[in-house]
Design a protein around this motif. Sequence first.
Motif, short mmCIF file in Angstrom:
data_model
loop_
_atom_site.label_atom_id
_atom_site.label_comp_id
_atom_site.label_asym_id
_atom_site.label_seq_id
_atom_site.Cartn_x
_atom_site.Cartn_y
_atom_site.Cartn_z
N ALA A 44 -17.08 15.94 -13.63
CA ALA A 44 -17.69 17.13 -13.03
C ALA A 44 -16.93 17.57 -11.78
O ALA A 44 -16.70 18.76 -11.56
CB ALA A 44 -19.15 16.84 -12.70
N GLY A 45 -16.51 16.60 -10.96
CA GLY A 45 -15.76 16.94 -9.75
C GLY A 45 -14.43 17.59 -10.07
O GLY A 45 -14.02 18.56 -9.43
N ARG A 46 -13.72 17.05 -11.08
CA ARG A 46 -12.43 17.65 -11.46
C ARG A 46 -12.62 19.07 -12.00
O ARG A 46 -11.82 19.97 -11.71
CB ARG A 46 -11.74 16.78 -12.51
N ALA A 47 -13.68 19.26 -12.78
CA ALA A 47 -13.93 20.59 -13.35
C ALA A 47 -14.23 21.61 -12.26
O ALA A 47 -13.67 22.71 -12.24
CB ALA A 47 -15.07 20.52 -14.36
N LEU A 48 -15.12 21.24 -11.32
CA LEU A 48 -15.47 22.18 -10.25
C LEU A 48 -14.28 22.47 -9.36
O LEU A 48 -14.06 23.62 -8.93
CB LEU A 48 -16.63 21.61 -9.44
N THR A 49 -13.50 21.44 -9.05
CA THR A 49 -12.30 21.65 -8.22
C THR A 49 -11.30 22.56 -8.93
O THR A 49 -10.70 23.45 -8.31
CB THR A 49 -11.64 20.29 -7.90
N GLY A 50 -11.13 22.35 -10.24
CA GLY A 50 -10.19 23.19 -11.00
C GLY A 50 -10.63 24.63 -11.07
O GLY A 50 -9.80 25.55 -10.92
N VAL A 51 -11.92 24.87 -11.28
CA VAL A 51 -12.43 26.26 -11.33
C VAL A 51 -12.25 26.93 -9.98
O VAL A 51 -11.80 28.09 -9.89
CB VAL A 51 -13.91 26.25 -11.76
N PHE A 52 -12.59 26.21 -8.90
CA PHE A 52 -12.43 26.77 -7.56
C PHE A 52 -10.96 27.11 -7.28
O PHE A 52 -10.64 28.18 -6.76
CB PHE A 52 -12.96 25.76 -6.53
N ALA A 53 -10.05 26.20 -7.67
CA ALA A 53 -8.62 26.43 -7.42
C ALA A 53 -8.10 27.61 -8.24
O ALA A 53 -7.26 28.39 -7.76
CB ALA A 53 -7.84 25.16 -7.75
N HIS A 54 -8.60 27.74 -9.47
CA HIS A 54 -8.14 28.84 -10.32
C HIS A 54 -8.50 30.19 -9.69
O HIS A 54 -7.65 31.09 -9.59
CB HIS A 54 -8.78 28.71 -11.70
N TYR A 55 -9.74 30.37 -9.26
CA TYR A 55 -10.15 31.65 -8.68
C TYR A 55 -9.48 31.89 -7.33
O TYR A 55 -9.18 33.04 -6.98
CB TYR A 55 -11.67 31.71 -8.56
N CYS A 56 -9.25 30.83 -6.56
CA CYS A 56 -8.49 31.00 -5.31
C CYS A 56 -7.07 31.47 -5.61
O CYS A 56 -6.51 32.30 -4.88
CB CYS A 56 -8.46 29.69 -4.54
N GLY A 57 -6.47 30.94 -6.70
CA GLY A 57 -5.13 31.37 -7.08
C GLY A 57 -5.08 32.84 -7.43
O GLY A 57 -4.12 33.54 -7.11
N LEU A 58 -6.14 33.34 -8.10
CA LEU A 58 -6.19 34.77 -8.43
C LEU A 58 -6.27 35.62 -7.17
O LEU A 58 -5.62 36.67 -7.07
CB LEU A 58 -7.40 35.05 -9.32
N VAL A 59 -7.05 35.17 -6.19
CA VAL A 59 -7.16 35.91 -4.94
C VAL A 59 -5.81 35.94 -4.21
O VAL A 59 -5.38 36.98 -3.70
CB VAL A 59 -8.26 35.29 -4.05
#
Length: 671
Positions: A44-59
């Motif tokens: 769960a931690g890896r998934a949440l961190t990955g989702v957060f990083a993905h959207y930060c990358g888009l920004v």
Amino acid sequence: MTLKPPLIDGRTSTDIAEQTRRLLCHYLSGAPHYWNPRDDGGEAGRALTGVFAHYCGLVIDRVNRAAEKNFLAFLDLLGNVPVPPLPAQVPLSFLLEGTAGEGFSIAAGTRAQAEPPAGSSEPLMFETTSDLWVTTLELAAFDKTPNNGLPARDVTRLILNASGAEERADKQEGIFDQAETFHFGLDLAKGRTFPENRPVSLFFFISNAKYDSTGEVVGPGPATRVVWEYSAGATAWKPLLVEDESESLTRSGSVQFLVPADFTRQQRHLFERKLFWVRARLEGPVNPAIYRPAPRLKGVALNTVFAQQAMSMRNEVLGSSNGNAGQSFTAFRKPVLPGQRLEVLERQAAAGAAEEAWNLWQEVPNFYGSTPQDRHYIVDRSTGEIRFGDGKLGMIPPSGTRNVRLGHYQTGGGAAGNIAVGQLKTLVAGHRLIRKVSNHVAAAGGAAGETTDSVLDRAPRALRHRGRAVTSEDYEDLARLASGDVARALCVPLINLAAQPCQVISTVADEEQGAGQVSVIVVPQTSDSKPLPSRALIERVGEYLRRNSLATTSLSVVGPLYLRVNIEVHLHLASLRFDDRVKRELGAAFAAYLHPLAGRGGLGWPFGRRPHDSDIHRLIRSVAGIDHVSYLSISLSADERPFGCTGDPVEAIEATERFLICSGQHSVITS
């Protein structure tokens, strides 16, 4: 070279994920939310961190584009918008049914289609660009009669009809290369009505001559007049009034005339049948500016008209105006080709009563010169977006329901429209007496829309030259703007390369003698191993540059000088079974690598640059199965001796330092 602005934030999604993990370890190090630094938070931690990083990358990606977007907005403010796609054009021939007794009209906009291109499900649609009267006459004979007393030659094989034209189109004849007279024999099948005072369209498929450095290029001069006559009796020839879009048979186009009432059959010695004869001859001496080198005639056809890869849309309602400032609407299809008609339904007073009528609005590049009363709009052709003013700069369309429409526009364009011979064979809607349609030559002129990178490269240059040629760089930039067929250009001041292709400036006297002279070398965009510009391209670029340069400048536009690169290499193979494959792959690699435009890994070869041994060694190493190279030799050769060149042509061309290389003869010896 355009420099890329630095990134505002250079972090990637991976960097964000690692930084997030470190921050979690730091801020959750104490109770009650203790985060073990050696733990990654589980699934769960890896998934949440990955989702957060993905959207930060888009920004971050959006933020990094801010500099480019601001620059593009600035260029758009100055009127530098991307060039939309260009539609391909091709002559389209119509063949009558045998039962047709009379001719009939084919309206402009008649559609024919080709098979869908790769990756698409929609067929390519072409529309005729002008009206055409399909005549019942048939082109039955064609000959050339030299004016030097030699017998006439039968060139009926150049007549293009709907069957077999593809096989004959490659056989060409020089136009007026010996000041001949052309004779065209027309026939009328039994049961068909004589088309008195009806138009006949003879279409000439002409391949423009290439630049030839062995002869002096003569500048523009008075046009040579081509006289057209028809047979009006046993030996009588009368003047024939024609509408000539081929410009005296120097480019592809039709020659149209009305059938005279006294058009009579006449028997020529070369043909046994009596036919209706039309002839074309030169009046006066041949102007070398037009017919040297002579254009090549690929064929002649009746009932042929130009068609372009486009589809017309009519009365397309874009939406309803709400009366607000800065409204925008979008066309259903894109891109929007030039020539659209935009209309707005407005209420206006007429004879004391209010009536509604569709008023035509005018396209402008921007609103900076518009007043509140000006019916102006801006169109983005690539996206199909149409924008209106704000009431101060440009009028606001009045409020209404479904009151904004495109009365007519065309959509199409792109490189996919450059179809091969014979691909355009399905008539979408036409006359019932049309048996077949066909394109005897390949379509050309279709090009994709301009990319953002191209705009970023072109627009700063446009700000520099402002449409006027002053410096050498200005001439080169404007030469590329003159035609999309120009791949590269080189300006050579103080020399007339049309008269002296191999001249170089070596003394102050040479500079003084060349004052006011400017030459521009143009290289066409083509896959030919030795790209040479046509006379039509040279004339088009020359016209454009003369309109946008100083009146006192003496301008010459020419093609490049070429040196062929011949390679001899001795190889030791890892195994003799690789012999055929290695020779085949090396031959193809040499030809591709030495192409002047696409070679050298896609960079092309600069003017004056010849390959070094290290270039070829690097290329050889890319072919598998070679143990080592025991011998390598690179030599240069010239196909011809340029005009006015004395001595060894290779040394003279190489000394100019403005030559281009192309692939020559290669020898691969293996052991």
